[in-house]
Every structure is written in C-alpha cells, then in structure tokens.
Design an enzyme around this catalytic site. Structure first.
Site, short mmCIF file in Angstrom:
data_model
loop_
_atom_site.label_atom_id
_atom_site.label_comp_id
_atom_site.label_asym_id
_atom_site.label_seq_id
_atom_site.Cartn_x
_atom_site.Cartn_y
_atom_site.Cartn_z
CD GLU A 54 -1.85 4.59 2.95
OE1 GLU A 54 -2.80 5.24 2.73
OE2 GLU A 54 -1.56 3.79 2.45
CG HIS A 57 -2.02 -0.92 1.31
ND1 HIS A 57 -3.02 -1.04 1.97
CD2 HIS A 57 -2.05 -2.21 0.54
CE1 HIS A 57 -4.03 -1.87 1.82
NE2 HIS A 57 -3.33 -2.79 0.80
CB CYS A 86 -6.22 -0.09 4.80
SG CYS A 86 -4.70 -0.88 4.75
CB CYS A 98 -1.83 1.72 6.16
SG CYS A 98 -1.58 0.82 4.50
#
Length: 157
Positions: free
Chosen positions: A55, A53, A83, A86
């Site tokens: 992040e 992801h 999410c 993260c």
C-alpha cells in the site's frame, strides 16, 4: 462491483508476481476517478525497507505520478488486509475507501495477520506493548517548532 473485483484481481496478480520474485504476497493499486493511477508490491525483501508495504509503495508511486501527496477521494485495492501503518498513511493522504481481498483471518495460519497489532493499538498508551511517552523538550533559542513551520508556510513564495 465489477470494477472492484477487477481492481482486486489486479492487486492479487501483483502479489502473485511478487511471490515469484521472492517477495511477500501483497499487492495494491490506487484508483482515482475509476482509473488505476499507481500500483505497488511489498518490497521489503528487495529494499530492506521495513515500511515498503504494498500500500505504501503504491501511495508513493501515486504521489509521484500526480505530483502531490494529496490523494483525496482515491481508493486503495489491496490483496491483503492493510496493516495499521498502511491504514494510517492512507488516512493521512486522503484515501476515502480501502477494499481488500484477504482478511487477517485468512493470513493468520501463515503468519500474515496484523490483528494483534490492531488489538495492541486499541489499548491506552500505558497498556501497549511498546513504550510510548511524551517528553516536552524545547530548544531555548527556538521555542516554537510548529509555529516556525506555520510562518514558513505563510511566507509568499
């Protein structure tokens, strides 16, 4: 406020560039002491890494850049609502502030909301959709895994 908008615009531009490469619309920057120290995009499409992801790719780059996994006092600016994975990673590394431009409500019509995961995680383990159990297994010859780690940390280098 002006710097926050600038950092969010940078994250959004990263996300837009990622769309052009076939990726998902997520970008993030890590800021420390008012400076961007790392950036990342959602690389799932190119790496097949489900944890890639924006992040997390930004956190990984930041850790490499400063030579430490400790990002205490840093901030993450993300194009979308991070999410739970993260958010947990950002907490674990010491990020003190998270700012995002697009909410879960903004992403919901496009299948880009993690609100249902947040709701599921708020339930007790026994009520969550994923089965979670504690099974206290120990190796007979090595009873205390965490104690072994602590003793290794305490040894002089």
């Amino acid at each position: 406020m002006e710097n926050e908008k600038r950092f969010l615009c940078e994250a959004i531009e990263l996300a837009r560039a990622n769309i052009a490469k076939g990726g998902r619309p997520f970008g993030a920057v890590v800021v420390k002491d008012g400076q961007v120290i790392a950036a990342g995009v959602n690389d799932i499409h190119s790496t097949n890494d489900p944890t890639a992801h924006a992040e997390l790719t930004a956190l990984r780059a930041a850790g490499r850049k400063i030579g430490s996994p400790n990002l205490e006092g840093g901030a993450v600016y993300a194009s979308g609502h991070p999410c739970p994975m993260c958010m947990a990673a950002m907490r674990l590394v010491g990020i003190s502030e998270v700012i995002y431009a697009y909410s879960n409500d903004d992403g919901a019509p496009y299948g880009l909301s993690t609100a249902a995961i947040y709701a599921d995680l708020a339930k007790p383990f026994a009520e969550q959709s994923m089965k979670i159990r504690y099974l206290p297994v120990r190796l007979e010859q090595h009873q205390d895994l965490y104690g072994e780690w602590k003793r290794a940390q305490d040894r002089p280098a």
